[in-house]
Design a protein around this motif. Structure first.
Motif, short mmCIF file in Angstrom:
data_model
loop_
_atom_site.label_atom_id
_atom_site.label_comp_id
_atom_site.label_asym_id
_atom_site.label_seq_id
_atom_site.Cartn_x
_atom_site.Cartn_y
_atom_site.Cartn_z
N HIS A 1 -28.13 36.30 9.00
CA HIS A 1 -29.59 36.55 9.00
C HIS A 1 -30.24 35.72 10.11
O HIS A 1 -29.77 34.61 10.41
N ILE A 2 -31.29 36.27 10.70
CA ILE A 2 -32.05 35.52 11.71
C ILE A 2 -33.54 35.61 11.37
O ILE A 2 -34.05 36.70 11.13
N SER A 3 -34.21 34.46 11.37
CA SER A 3 -35.69 34.45 11.39
C SER A 3 -36.07 33.98 12.78
O SER A 3 -35.53 32.96 13.24
N TRP A 4 -36.94 34.70 13.45
CA TRP A 4 -37.26 34.32 14.84
C TRP A 4 -38.78 34.46 15.01
O TRP A 4 -39.29 35.55 15.22
N TYR B 1 -36.18 43.81 9.81
CA TYR B 1 -36.67 44.38 8.55
C TYR B 1 -38.05 43.85 8.19
O TYR B 1 -38.70 44.37 7.28
N GLU B 2 -38.49 42.81 8.92
CA GLU B 2 -39.84 42.27 8.72
C GLU B 2 -40.31 41.79 10.08
O GLU B 2 -39.48 41.63 10.99
N ILE B 3 -41.59 41.53 10.25
CA ILE B 3 -42.13 41.21 11.57
C ILE B 3 -41.28 40.17 12.31
O ILE B 3 -41.02 40.31 13.50
N SER B 4 -40.82 39.13 11.61
CA SER B 4 -40.06 38.05 12.26
C SER B 4 -38.66 37.88 11.70
O SER B 4 -38.04 36.84 11.91
N ASN B 5 -38.15 38.85 10.95
CA ASN B 5 -36.87 38.67 10.29
C ASN B 5 -35.90 39.84 10.53
O ASN B 5 -36.32 41.00 10.56
N PHE B 6 -34.63 39.47 10.66
CA PHE B 6 -33.58 40.39 11.09
C PHE B 6 -32.33 40.05 10.29
O PHE B 6 -32.06 38.88 10.05
N ALA B 7 -31.57 41.08 9.92
CA ALA B 7 -30.39 40.77 9.12
C ALA B 7 -29.31 41.82 9.27
O ALA B 7 -29.59 42.98 9.56
N LYS B 8 -28.07 41.36 9.04
CA LYS B 8 -26.98 42.31 8.92
C LYS B 8 -27.19 43.05 7.61
O LYS B 8 -27.82 42.52 6.68
N SER B 9 -26.58 44.22 7.53
CA SER B 9 -26.72 45.05 6.35
C SER B 9 -26.37 44.24 5.08
O SER B 9 -25.37 43.51 5.08
#
Ligand code: SF4
Length: 370
Positions: A178-181, A228-236
């Motif tokens: 997971h990444i929060s950026w 999946y969200e304005i600042s959040n990204f994730a593997k399935s």
């Protein structure tokens, strides 16, 4: 309630951009704080929770025995069924502390990396460096705690597009789940705020910030981390279950100094200063500073503001189930106007921001004020 947030307001150093509720840990009554926090947590019924998130401050600023004492109580009083997250700073995640987290069932770590550039880390006032990031990830991998998030920032003072490329390169190498950026926000009462006011520091304007944001989204998408969200990204399968509680506007317990919770119809806010929190818990048995009952209009607004942060957006069926009326009965005109402007889309029972809408998200959210 399905979720709980627990706040640890101590840090080993104060970062130059930070406006969270935190204090320098040195000379603080940390053990008394843990006692008060345990008392507050004990006021809730013993229960099963789907998610717990321990944040700060820096939870890993606590000693091994403080962590052990807190987690022992928490896991005796609450059972976590799905996701138990701990925030950590890379230089503080020792094997001893990790063993404690592992022992009590913490199954997700949110690692405060911010950037891989040592010079920028110094500008941010962080205590860790590039090597610490890799050491902490190694420790995590070694004990099999592979569900970790890297928390990153962009639009830092002096940051170039190459710095973003560098972060993407290391994301590819480390393969976090997971990444929060987040984009740096200059908050009042911070060192950065004062430097910008004095003209001794600057950050890029909104055009460059937008270009960097696009680069982050495209770069992560190419590496298998869809937004999946304005600042959040994730593997399935690795989107943050706890944070989705907030965006789906569901109730949660908030415990600790300065934390807040949501009952479904009211938001409550705990006292912020550490010593006041401890004294109030010991003398009055309560640490809630205020409780705000939400009107129906407040609830509709929050449902839209929060839900539109998610790429999936707001579910029309959920809105109807929660509030007993269709979303068009409240927002028909606004939805029509924003879809005509191509800022919103409606598809398969969901309302979500278009790419153009996401670029001016705050302006779009304002349209939902009643
Ligand atoms: S470690 Fe986190 S909470 Fe502490 S000062 Fe830095 S940014 Fe703020």
């Amino acid at each position: 309630m399905d979720s709980m947030y627990v706040h640890i307001p101590f840090c080993n150093r104060i970062c130059t951009y930070c406006d969270f509720n935190k204090v320098l840990i040195k000379n603080q009554p940390v053990d008394e704080y843990i006692d008060a926090l345990i008392k507050e947590l004990g006021q809730y019924d013993k229960q099963h929770l789907k998610t717990i998130y321990v944040g700060g401050g820096t939870p890993t600023a606590l000693t091994v025995s403080q962590l052990d004492r807190l987690l022992k109580f928490m896991t005796e009083h609450f059972t976590v069924t799905d996701e138990f997250t701990f925030e950590a700073n890379p230089d503080e995640l020792t094997t001893e502390k990790l063993d404690v987290l592992n022992h009590y069932g913490v199954n997700r770590v949110s690692l405060g990396v911010q950037t891989f550039n040592n010079d920028l880390l110094k500008v941010l006032g962080r205590t860790h460096n590039f090597d610490d990031i890799f050491k902490s990830v190694n420790h995590l991998e070694k004990i099999g705690l592979t569900n970790y998030s890297l928390d990153l920032m962009y639009n830092l003072p002096g940051e170039t597009f190459d710095d973003i490329d560098m972060s993407l390169k290391y994301v590819k190498e480390l393969q976090p789940k997971h990444i929060s950026w987040y984009s740096l926000i200059i908050e009042p009462h911070t060192v950065f705020y004062n430097k910008i006011r004095q003209g001794t520091m600057s950050i890029a304007g909104s055009l460059e910030e937008g270009e960097k944001y696009d680069k982050v989204i495209a770069g992560l998408d190419a590496l298998g981390y869809p937004q999946y969200e304005i600042s959040n990204f994730a593997k399935s399968e690795y989107e943050s279950m706890h944070n989705k509680t907030y965006w789906l506007n569901e109730p949660y317990i908030g415990a600790g100094a300065g934390s807040h919770g949501y009952t479904g119809s009211a938001r409550y806010y705990n006292i912020k200063p550490v010593t006041h929190y401890i004294n109030n818990m010991n003398e009055q048995g309560s640490v809630v500073k205020e409780q705000l009952e939400l009107t129906k209009n407040d609830q509709y607004e929050e449902e839209m503001f929060l839900g539109l942060r998610l790429n999936k957006g707001v579910s029309e069926v959920r809105f109807n189930e929660k509030y007993g009326l269709p979303v068009d009965a409240v927002y028909g005109d606004v939805l029509k106007k924003l879809t005509e402007k191509n800022l919103l889309k409606r598809k398969a029972g969901h309302i979500y921001l278009t790419e153009a809408g996401r670029m001016i998200g705050n302006d779009v959210f304002m349209e939902f004020l009643l």
